[in-house]
Scaffold this motif. Structure first.
Motif, PDB file in Angstrom:
ATOM      1  N   LYS A  16      49.204  45.170  18.820  1.00  0.00           N
ATOM      2  CA  LYS A  16      48.640  46.498  18.557  1.00  0.00           C
ATOM      3  C   LYS A  16      47.223  46.346  18.027  1.00  0.00           C
ATOM      4  CE  LYS A  16      53.259  47.730  16.870  1.00  0.00           C
ATOM      5  NZ  LYS A  16      53.894  46.462  17.147  1.00  0.00           N
ATOM      6  N   GLY A  17      46.487  47.454  18.028  1.00  0.00           N
ATOM      7  CA  GLY A  17      45.190  47.512  17.329  1.00  0.00           C
ATOM      8  C   GLY A  17      44.131  46.606  17.916  1.00  0.00           C
ATOM      9  N   ILE A  18      43.486  45.869  17.015  1.00  0.00           N
ATOM     10  CA  ILE A  18      42.324  45.062  17.394  1.00  0.00           C
ATOM     11  C   ILE A  18      42.706  43.979  18.405  1.00  0.00           C
ATOM     12  CG2 ILE A  18      40.975  43.110  16.482  1.00  0.00           C
ATOM     13  CD1 ILE A  18      39.330  45.374  16.057  1.00  0.00           C
ATOM     14  N   LYS A  19      43.862  43.362  18.146  1.00  0.00           N
ATOM     15  CA  LYS A  19      44.285  42.273  19.049  1.00  0.00           C
ATOM     16  C   LYS A  19      44.494  42.800  20.464  1.00  0.00           C
ATOM     17  CE  LYS A  19      46.243  38.314  16.864  1.00  0.00           C
ATOM     18  NZ  LYS A  19      47.404  37.596  16.393  1.00  0.00           N
ATOM     19  N   LYS A  20      45.109  43.986  20.537  1.00  0.00           N
ATOM     20  CA  LYS A  20      45.376  44.577  21.844  1.00  0.00           C
ATOM     21  C   LYS A  20      44.043  44.808  22.562  1.00  0.00           C
ATOM     22  CE  LYS A  20      48.186  48.290  23.790  1.00  0.00           C
ATOM     23  NZ  LYS A  20      49.632  48.456  23.696  1.00  0.00           N
ATOM     24  N   LEU A  21      43.070  45.324  21.815  1.00  0.00           N
ATOM     25  CA  LEU A  21      41.757  45.586  22.394  1.00  0.00           C
ATOM     26  C   LEU A  21      41.126  44.288  22.878  1.00  0.00           C
ATOM     27  CD1 LEU A  21      39.532  47.688  22.899  1.00  0.00           C
ATOM     28  CD2 LEU A  21      38.630  47.179  20.647  1.00  0.00           C
ATOM     29  N   GLY A  22      41.264  43.261  22.036  1.00  0.00           N
ATOM     30  CA  GLY A  22      40.702  41.960  22.383  1.00  0.00           C
ATOM     31  C   GLY A  22      41.245  41.447  23.705  1.00  0.00           C
ATOM     32  N   TYR A  23      42.588  41.500  23.842  1.00  0.00           N
ATOM     33  CA  TYR A  23      43.208  41.020  25.070  1.00  0.00           C
ATOM     34  C   TYR A  23      42.793  41.857  26.264  1.00  0.00           C
ATOM     35  CZ  TYR A  23      46.198  37.792  22.514  1.00  0.00           C
ATOM     36  OH  TYR A  23      46.657  36.767  21.730  1.00  0.00           O
ATOM     37  N   ARG A  24      42.661  43.163  26.030  1.00  0.00           N
ATOM     38  CA  ARG A  24      42.236  44.038  27.140  1.00  0.00           C
ATOM     39  C   ARG A  24      40.852  43.664  27.642  1.00  0.00           C
ATOM     40  NH1 ARG A  24      45.182  48.753  28.655  1.00  0.00           N
ATOM     41  NH2 ARG A  24      46.768  49.035  27.211  1.00  0.00           N
ATOM     42  N   LEU A  25      39.960  43.315  26.695  1.00  0.00           N
ATOM     43  CA  LEU A  25      38.602  42.964  27.094  1.00  0.00           C
ATOM     44  C   LEU A  25      38.589  41.655  27.878  1.00  0.00           C
ATOM     45  CD1 LEU A  25      36.617  43.884  23.860  1.00  0.00           C
ATOM     46  CD2 LEU A  25      36.521  45.028  26.069  1.00  0.00           C
ATOM     47  N   LEU A  26      39.473  40.724  27.483  1.00  0.00           N
ATOM     48  CA  LEU A  26      39.488  39.420  28.159  1.00  0.00           C
ATOM     49  C   LEU A  26      40.212  39.473  29.499  1.00  0.00           C
ATOM     50  CD1 LEU A  26      40.298  37.052  25.174  1.00  0.00           C
ATOM     51  CD2 LEU A  26      38.213  37.047  26.520  1.00  0.00           C
ATOM     52  N   LEU A  27      41.039  40.488  29.671  1.00  0.00           N
ATOM     53  CA  LEU A  27      41.909  40.522  30.851  1.00  0.00           C
ATOM     54  C   LEU A  27      41.181  40.405  32.195  1.00  0.00           C
ATOM     55  CD1 LEU A  27      44.936  40.603  31.339  1.00  0.00           C
ATOM     56  CD2 LEU A  27      44.719  43.022  31.831  1.00  0.00           C
ATOM     57  N   PRO A  28      40.066  41.142  32.394  1.00  0.00           N
ATOM     58  CA  PRO A  28      39.392  41.027  33.700  1.00  0.00           C
ATOM     59  C   PRO A  28      38.964  39.600  34.007  1.00  0.00           C
ATOM     60  CG  PRO A  28      38.421  42.791  32.383  1.00  0.00           C
ATOM     61  CD  PRO A  28      39.386  42.104  31.509  1.00  0.00           C
ATOM     62  N   PHE A  29      38.512  38.901  32.963  1.00  0.00           N
ATOM     63  CA  PHE A  29      38.087  37.513  33.144  1.00  0.00           C
ATOM     64  C   PHE A  29      39.275  36.662  33.577  1.00  0.00           C
ATOM     65  CE2 PHE A  29      36.863  33.304  32.216  1.00  0.00           C
ATOM     66  CZ  PHE A  29      37.726  32.785  31.266  1.00  0.00           C
ATOM     67  N   PHE A  30      40.425  36.844  32.898  1.00  0.00           N
ATOM     68  CA  PHE A  30      41.620  36.101  33.280  1.00  0.00           C
ATOM     69  C   PHE A  30      42.067  36.486  34.688  1.00  0.00           C
ATOM     70  CE2 PHE A  30      41.942  33.877  29.585  1.00  0.00           C
ATOM     71  CZ  PHE A  30      42.309  34.567  28.445  1.00  0.00           C
ATOM     72  N   ALA A  31      41.888  37.774  35.027  1.00  0.00           N
ATOM     73  CA  ALA A  31      42.362  38.255  36.328  1.00  0.00           C
ATOM     74  C   ALA A  31      41.605  37.613  37.478  1.00  0.00           C
ATOM     75  CB  ALA A  31      42.242  39.772  36.393  1.00  0.00           C
ATOM     76  N   ILE A  32      40.284  37.479  37.306  1.00  0.00           N
ATOM     77  CA  ILE A  32      39.481  36.867  38.380  1.00  0.00           C
ATOM     78  C   ILE A  32      39.937  35.438  38.615  1.00  0.00           C
ATOM     79  CG2 ILE A  32      37.170  36.107  39.033  1.00  0.00           C
ATOM     80  CD1 ILE A  32      36.081  38.380  37.308  1.00  0.00           C
ATOM     81  N   ASN A  33      40.149  34.718  37.532  1.00  0.00           N
ATOM     82  CA  ASN A  33      40.561  33.324  37.666  1.00  0.00           C
ATOM     83  C   ASN A  33      41.954  33.201  38.231  1.00  0.00           C
ATOM     84  OD1 ASN A  33      38.225  32.120  36.852  1.00  0.00           O
ATOM     85  ND2 ASN A  33      38.750  32.133  34.698  1.00  0.00           N
ATOM     86  N   ARG A  34      42.812  34.150  37.859  1.00  0.00           N
ATOM     87  CA  ARG A  34      44.169  34.104  38.401  1.00  0.00           C
ATOM     88  C   ARG A  34      44.120  34.251  39.913  1.00  0.00           C
ATOM     89  NH1 ARG A  34      47.997  36.926  40.734  1.00  0.00           N
ATOM     90  NH2 ARG A  34      46.528  38.648  40.923  1.00  0.00           N
ATOM     91  N   LYS A  35      43.249  35.158  40.392  1.00  0.00           N
ATOM     92  CA  LYS A  35      43.144  35.363  41.843  1.00  0.00           C
ATOM     93  C   LYS A  35      42.691  34.087  42.532  1.00  0.00           C
ATOM     94  CE  LYS A  35      43.092  39.541  44.092  1.00  0.00           C
ATOM     95  NZ  LYS A  35      43.822  40.468  43.232  1.00  0.00           N
ATOM     96  N   LYS A  36      41.717  33.412  41.928  1.00  0.00           N
ATOM     97  CA  LYS A  36      41.225  32.159  42.519  1.00  0.00           C
ATOM     98  C   LYS A  36      42.352  31.143  42.570  1.00  0.00           C
ATOM     99  CE  LYS A  36      36.502  32.256  40.749  1.00  0.00           C
ATOM    100  NZ  LYS A  36      35.629  31.579  39.797  1.00  0.00           N
ATOM    101  N   ALA A  37      43.094  31.044  41.470  1.00  0.00           N
ATOM    102  CA  ALA A  37      44.185  30.068  41.399  1.00  0.00           C
ATOM    103  C   ALA A  37      45.280  30.427  42.388  1.00  0.00           C
ATOM    104  CB  ALA A  37      44.750  30.011  39.980  1.00  0.00           C
ATOM    105  N   GLU A  38      45.517  31.731  42.543  1.00  0.00           N
ATOM    106  CA  GLU A  38      46.578  32.169  43.460  1.00  0.00           C
ATOM    107  C   GLU A  38      46.273  31.743  44.882  1.00  0.00           C
ATOM    108  OE1 GLU A  38      47.146  36.357  43.639  1.00  0.00           O
ATOM    109  OE2 GLU A  38      48.939  36.203  44.887  1.00  0.00           O
ATOM    110  N   ARG A  39      44.960  31.803  45.244  1.00  0.00           N
ATOM    111  CA  ARG A  39      44.598  31.405  46.607  1.00  0.00           C
ATOM    112  C   ARG A  39      44.911  29.930  46.843  1.00  0.00           C
ATOM    113  NH1 ARG A  39      39.051  33.188  46.313  1.00  0.00           N
ATOM    114  NH2 ARG A  39      39.541  35.199  45.443  1.00  0.00           N
ATOM    115  N   LEU A  40      44.737  29.119  45.790  1.00  0.00           N
ATOM    116  CA  LEU A  40      44.999  27.685  45.947  1.00  0.00           C
ATOM    117  C   LEU A  40      46.481  27.366  45.852  1.00  0.00           C
ATOM    118  CD1 LEU A  40      42.113  26.409  43.650  1.00  0.00           C
ATOM    119  CD2 LEU A  40      42.227  26.151  46.124  1.00  0.00           C
ATOM    120  N   TYR A  41      47.187  28.057  44.948  1.00  0.00           N
ATOM    121  CA  TYR A  41      48.601  27.758  44.705  1.00  0.00           C
ATOM    122  C   TYR A  41      49.405  29.052  44.634  1.00  0.00           C
ATOM    123  CZ  TYR A  41      47.392  22.928  43.565  1.00  0.00           C
ATOM    124  OH  TYR A  41      46.938  21.630  43.612  1.00  0.00           O
TER     125      TYR A  41
END
Lengths: 286, 207
Positions: free
Chosen positions: A110-135
């Protein structure tokens, strides 16, 4: 979930410690090459174990070269020249697991941590897509695992073995990818299964007090007697199962056709896991 | 077979004693008892056969008429008089899901000690250690005189107590908890003081 699978450094030979660090640095380099510089900050020694495991089953030597750390120019480090299958497998797993873990954390916090993860999510999402293409298989495995985990938690699962099943089988399937041999795949699956169970339970023991405070899911909450100290209870209940997990993991390990790095892997399995276990379970009462 | 010496992990020039020791260590590591409840027991049995064959070959080459290696192949009990013969066969053949289905089909009031033992064995092979332990404990409680149930339970107990296999001979720490104690510190200071005095100085005046 991460940071428990580490070597017990005092018992590593000097050359083994250097190799262990070299694989860490090689993984850092592999991440940077494929997923960009920021991904390097997500590195942990758990994924070094996976890379080592994959390398250990291959013939031939790994070519480590002296380089400088891009973050600390005063530090020399050894890095693997080639982006080996083991390094790629490990870095892809890291990116995929981090994305789904972040999603999970958004739901749990909740709160600040939730916001923090939300902000980082797009960055993780791009990398996940790259990784998904390989594996793509790893992506399927982890996605299914998170969905199953959430389902069990939401339905209030109180059976220890049942709640561990998603993590165990996911890790088993990922470890299988380290070899093409049918028999070795069976062994790797069992090794991953036992280690997945161990990781899940050690995490549950580590988080029990925090989970009670924040009213988060923790399998131990269902059987924790009223008034009893949570850490003591976790230690008493989980120690036998954790020991069994390590025992079976080592039995599987002995059936692998390890070509190199056997000493480091033995250290992690026979000493490192027990060491982490003791550190987590011997916590002082707060 | 590939080089028997490399299977046992000894050099061609190893003495008979060294070969025997290597064989004993490996036999302990891959002994069927160590893998009795493990889903990979068939692979361990293959490894054991390989080790036995290598030992036999070396000993035969070195002296004719040597004893062949100890060969206690564990045969999981296939008891056709038991009502659970099918379940046991499924377990032996690694078909754990079918075995579990058959077991789950037995109504609660008809579950005897053997049911709990077999249930525990299947659960253990599937990795459900906690439930397996509870089931095996029940089997022993219901039938304390059965050696098969007791042995399985003891193996599991041993693992739970942290007695996991060190047959690989993974090196134990040769020193205690590490670090230095007061004696080490004192000793070091005394040596340093002596060296200092040899050079004309004095590290600790009172010594």
């Amino acid at each position: 979930m991460f940071g428990y699978v580490k070597a017990f450094k005092p018992e590593l030979r000097v050359w083994e410690l250097e190799t262990y660090k070299a694989v860490y640095c090689s993984l850092c380099r592999s991440l940077g090459k494929t997923y960009g510089v920021l991904s390097r900050f997500t590195l942990s020694y758990d994924f070094v174990f996976l890379a080592l495991l994959a390398h250990s089953l291959e013939d031939g030597r790994d070519d480590f070269k002296d380089r400088r750390c891009p973050f600390n120019p005063l530090k020399k480090c050894k890095q693997c020249e080639s982006n080996t299958k083991g390094l790629q497998l490990s870095s892809a797993s890291a990116m995929i697991m981090l994305y789904y873990k972040a999603l999970d954390n958004i739901n749990d916090s909740k709160g600040i941590k939730k916001l923090g993860y939300r902000l980082l999510l797009p960055f993780f999402a791009i990398n996940r897509k790259k990784a998904e293409r390989l594996y793509p298989e790893i992506n399927e495995i982890v996605k299914e695992y998170i969905e199953a985990q959430t389902r069990f938690e939401d339905s209030g699962c109180s059976n220890i073995d049942e709640i561990c099943e998603p993590t165990s089988s996911a890790l088993g399937k990922i470890f299988e990818m380290c070899s093409n041999d049918t028999d070795q795949k069976r062994v790797l699956n069992n090794l991953g299964y036992c280690m997945g169970k161990w990781i899940y339970l050690i995490d549950a023991a580590n988080d029990i007090e925090k989970d009670i405070k924040k009213d988060n899911y923790n399998v131990l909450r269902y059987t924790l007697p009223e008034g009893e100290d949570a850490n003591e209870y976790a230690k008493a209940t989980l120690t036998p199962i954790l020991n069994t997990c390590i025992s079976n993991a080592t039995l599987s390990f002995e059936l692998l056709n390890i070509k190199k790095y056997k000493g480091i892997l033995e250290n992690i399995l026979y000493l490192g896991l027990k060491n982490s276990q003791n550190a987590v379970l011997k916590k002082e009462k707060k | 077979m590939s080089d028997p010496y490399s299977i046992l992990g000894v050099s061609k020039n190893a003495t008979d004693e060294e070969v025997k020791k290597a064989y004993r260590d490996l036999a302990r590591k891959y002994h069927p008892d160590a893998y009795a409840d493990n889903p990979l027991s068939d692979l361990a049995a293959e490894k054991m056969q390989e080790i036995n064959a290598a030992y036999d070959k070396i000993m035969d080459e070195r002296k004719r008429g040597a004893n062949s290696g100890a060969n206690s192949n564990w045969n999981p009990q296939s008891d056709s008089s038991s009502q659970y013969a099918d379940v046991r066969n499924f377990i032996i053949n690694g078909r754990y899901e079918e075995a579990q289905e058959l077991l789950d089909g037995v109504p609660l009031n008809r579950r005897d000690a053997e049911w709990y033992f077999l249930n525990g064995s299947v659960l253990y092979k599937r990795g459900w250690f906690d439930n397996a332990y509870a089931s095996l404990a029940t089997a022993c409680r219901m039938n304390p005189n059965n050696a098969e149930y007791r042995q399985a339970f003891q193996r599991v107990q041993n693992q739970r107590n942290g007695g996991f296999n060190n047959y690989g001979g993974y090196r134990q720490s040769s020193y205690g908890s590490g670090g230095c104690n007061a004696c080490d510190v004192c000793q070091a200071l005394w040596c340093a003081n002596c060296c200092c005095e040899c050079m004309g100085g004095d590290l600790i005046n009172c010594c």
